[in-house]
Design a protein around this motif. Structure first.
Motif, PDB file in Angstrom:
ATOM      1  N   ILE A   8      -2.179   1.005 -23.911  1.00 38.26           N
ATOM      2  CA  ILE A   8      -3.197   0.823 -22.967  1.00 38.26           C
ATOM      3  C   ILE A   8      -2.508   0.594 -21.226  1.00 38.26           C
ATOM      4  N   GLY A   9      -3.132   1.944 -20.931  1.00 34.03           N
ATOM      5  CA  GLY A   9      -2.553   2.063 -19.416  1.00 34.03           C
ATOM      6  C   GLY A   9      -3.384   1.056 -18.495  1.00 34.03           C
ATOM      7  N   SER A  10      -3.260  -0.136 -18.733  1.00 34.42           N
ATOM      8  CA  SER A  10      -4.127  -1.112 -17.708  1.00 34.42           C
ATOM      9  C   SER A  10      -3.272  -1.181 -16.404  1.00 34.42           C
ATOM     10  N   ASN A  11      -1.963  -1.023 -16.448  1.00 36.65           N
ATOM     11  CA  ASN A  11      -1.215  -1.562 -14.976  1.00 36.65           C
ATOM     12  C   ASN A  11      -1.478  -2.714 -14.543  1.00 36.65           C
ATOM     13  N   PHE A  12      -1.861  -3.670 -15.550  1.00 35.33           N
ATOM     14  CA  PHE A  12      -2.099  -4.897 -15.177  1.00 35.33           C
ATOM     15  C   PHE A  12      -3.148  -5.327 -14.187  1.00 35.33           C
ATOM     16  N   GLU A  19     -13.849   3.284 -29.671  1.00 34.88           N
ATOM     17  CA  GLU A  19     -13.470   2.669 -30.840  1.00 34.88           C
ATOM     18  C   GLU A  19     -12.060   1.886 -30.646  1.00 34.88           C
ATOM     19  N   ALA A  20     -11.222   2.705 -30.245  1.00 29.24           N
ATOM     20  CA  ALA A  20     -10.021   1.991 -29.795  1.00 29.24           C
ATOM     21  C   ALA A  20     -10.096   0.726 -28.766  1.00 29.24           C
ATOM     22  N   TRP A  21     -10.785   1.080 -27.742  1.00 31.30           N
ATOM     23  CA  TRP A  21     -10.835   0.101 -26.636  1.00 31.30           C
ATOM     24  C   TRP A  21     -11.732  -1.159 -27.166  1.00 31.30           C
ATOM     25  N   ARG A  22     -12.619  -0.932 -28.077  1.00 33.62           N
ATOM     26  CA  ARG A  22     -13.212  -2.254 -28.807  1.00 33.62           C
ATOM     27  C   ARG A  22     -11.981  -2.947 -29.394  1.00 33.62           C
ATOM     28  N   ALA A  23     -11.141  -2.185 -30.066  1.00 31.83           N
ATOM     29  CA  ALA A  23     -10.150  -2.880 -30.914  1.00 31.83           C
ATOM     30  C   ALA A  23      -9.080  -3.506 -30.014  1.00 31.83           C
ATOM     31  N   ALA A  24      -8.787  -2.768 -28.831  1.00 29.00           N
ATOM     32  CA  ALA A  24      -7.901  -3.353 -27.833  1.00 29.00           C
ATOM     33  C   ALA A  24      -8.436  -4.925 -27.312  1.00 29.00           C
ATOM     34  N   LEU A  25      -9.898  -4.733 -27.249  1.00 28.36           N
ATOM     35  CA  LEU A  25     -10.102  -5.931 -26.495  1.00 28.36           C
ATOM     36  C   LEU A  25     -10.354  -7.048 -27.640  1.00 28.36           C
ATOM     37  N   ALA A  26     -10.459  -6.710 -28.688  1.00 30.02           N
ATOM     38  CA  ALA A  26     -10.321  -7.702 -29.639  1.00 30.02           C
ATOM     39  C   ALA A  26      -8.885  -8.558 -29.864  1.00 30.02           C
ATOM     40  N   PHE A  27      -8.242  -7.471 -29.791  1.00 33.72           N
ATOM     41  CA  PHE A  27      -6.526  -7.673 -29.723  1.00 33.72           C
ATOM     42  C   PHE A  27      -6.098  -8.421 -28.791  1.00 33.72           C
ATOM     43  N   TRP A  28      -6.535  -8.203 -27.507  1.00 32.53           N
ATOM     44  CA  TRP A  28      -5.867  -8.752 -25.981  1.00 32.53           C
ATOM     45  C   TRP A  28      -7.092  -8.783 -25.276  1.00 32.53           C
ATOM     46  N   PRO A  29      -8.131  -9.981 -25.255  1.00 31.07           N
ATOM     47  CA  PRO A  29      -9.096  -9.803 -24.582  1.00 31.07           C
ATOM     48  C   PRO A  29      -9.035  -9.862 -22.845  1.00 31.07           C
ATOM     49  N   PRO A  30      -7.821  -9.947 -22.337  1.00 30.83           N
ATOM     50  CA  PRO A  30      -7.635  -9.964 -20.782  1.00 30.83           C
ATOM     51  C   PRO A  30      -7.806  -8.311 -20.358  1.00 30.83           C
ATOM     52  N   TYR A  31      -7.638  -7.592 -21.297  1.00 32.77           N
ATOM     53  CA  TYR A  31      -7.815  -6.010 -20.938  1.00 32.77           C
ATOM     54  C   TYR A  31      -9.356  -6.053 -20.253  1.00 32.77           C
ATOM     55  N   VAL A  87      -3.286 -22.395 -28.555  1.00 34.57           N
ATOM     56  CA  VAL A  87      -3.467 -22.875 -27.201  1.00 34.57           C
ATOM     57  C   VAL A  87      -2.510 -22.310 -26.223  1.00 34.57           C
ATOM     58  N   GLY A  88      -1.219 -21.667 -26.698  1.00 32.63           N
ATOM     59  CA  GLY A  88      -0.383 -21.153 -25.731  1.00 32.63           C
ATOM     60  C   GLY A  88      -0.914 -19.665 -25.450  1.00 32.63           C
ATOM     61  N   VAL A  89      -1.468 -19.070 -26.285  1.00 28.05           N
ATOM     62  CA  VAL A  89      -1.829 -17.623 -26.251  1.00 28.05           C
ATOM     63  C   VAL A  89      -3.028 -17.735 -25.299  1.00 28.05           C
ATOM     64  N   ARG A  90      -3.988 -18.506 -25.712  1.00 21.29           N
ATOM     65  CA  ARG A  90      -5.426 -18.675 -24.801  1.00 21.29           C
ATOM     66  C   ARG A  90      -4.813 -19.006 -23.363  1.00 21.29           C
ATOM     67  N   LEU A  91      -4.023 -19.909 -23.105  1.00 19.15           N
ATOM     68  CA  LEU A  91      -3.298 -20.163 -21.651  1.00 19.15           C
ATOM     69  C   LEU A  91      -2.830 -18.725 -21.051  1.00 19.15           C
ATOM     70  N   MET A  92      -2.054 -18.052 -21.860  1.00 21.87           N
ATOM     71  CA  MET A  92      -1.419 -16.771 -21.470  1.00 21.87           C
ATOM     72  C   MET A  92      -2.554 -15.771 -21.012  1.00 21.87           C
ATOM     73  N   GLN A  93      -3.658 -15.741 -22.184  1.00 21.27           N
ATOM     74  CA  GLN A  93      -4.722 -14.974 -21.741  1.00 21.27           C
ATOM     75  C   GLN A  93      -5.173 -15.244 -20.432  1.00 21.27           C
ATOM     76  N   LYS A  94      -5.504 -16.290 -20.350  1.00 23.49           N
ATOM     77  CA  LYS A  94      -6.093 -16.777 -19.014  1.00 23.49           C
ATOM     78  C   LYS A  94      -5.586 -16.487 -17.923  1.00 23.49           C
TER      79      LYS A  94
END
Length: 161
Positions: free
Chosen positions: A85-89, A130-142, A7-14
């Protein structure tokens, strides 16, 4: 594989997907991470309690002076390489550290208290996809970060030198 679960991770992702987070986090998280990392002699990165993290030291693109940046990362191959990942938030411009790596790909990371010499490589084409798909599975907020900006988020693979 997701970064962590619960739950904490889902909240942080949101929370991390919001515009408010994108405005506040870049000013708070790196400063806290640098301070904690320094105080613990390289053993702790506070934000790594949520996502794995490294402290990247790379030469500045223009100055050539060392620049230290705490970054979330996706460890690969048991910690022998890392995806950055150069997301820059989810903010419009590319983060400065990505320009530094493009100009000076040889860098160092502090990983779990150890300093490791690495070489960065910008991912392109199918390797990036391929790396982007893995990154999205790892941290969906990307996905939310990419959706609100026009630039393509840069992905780098760091490999030991």
């Amino acid at each position: 594989m997701a970064a962590t679960s619960g739950v904490g991770v889902r909240l942080m992702q949101k929370v991390s997907s919001t515009l408010l987070f994108a405005k506040v986090a870049p000013h708070v998280i790196p400063a806290v991470d640098k301070a904690v990392h320094r105080l613990t002699r390289g053993k702790v990165i506070l934000s790594a309690q949520m996502l794995p993290g490294v402290i990247l030291t790379a030469k500045g693109a223009r100055t050539g002076e060392p620049r230290t940046t705490p970054l979330a990362c996706m460890p690969e191959d048991g910690g022998t390489s890392w995806l950055l990942i150069g997301s820059n938030f989810g903010r419009p411009g590319h983060p400065a550290w990505t320009g530094n790596l493009l100009r000076h790909p040889d860098a160092d990371v502090s990983w779990k208290g150890r300093d490791i010499a690495v070489r960065a490589r910008l991912l392109e084409g199918e390797e990036r996809a391929e790396a982007w798909r893995a990154a999205l599975a790892f941290w969906p907020p990307y996905a939310a970060y990419q959706a609100r900006i026009e630039r393509e988020i840069r992905l780098f693979r760091l490999e030991r030198r």
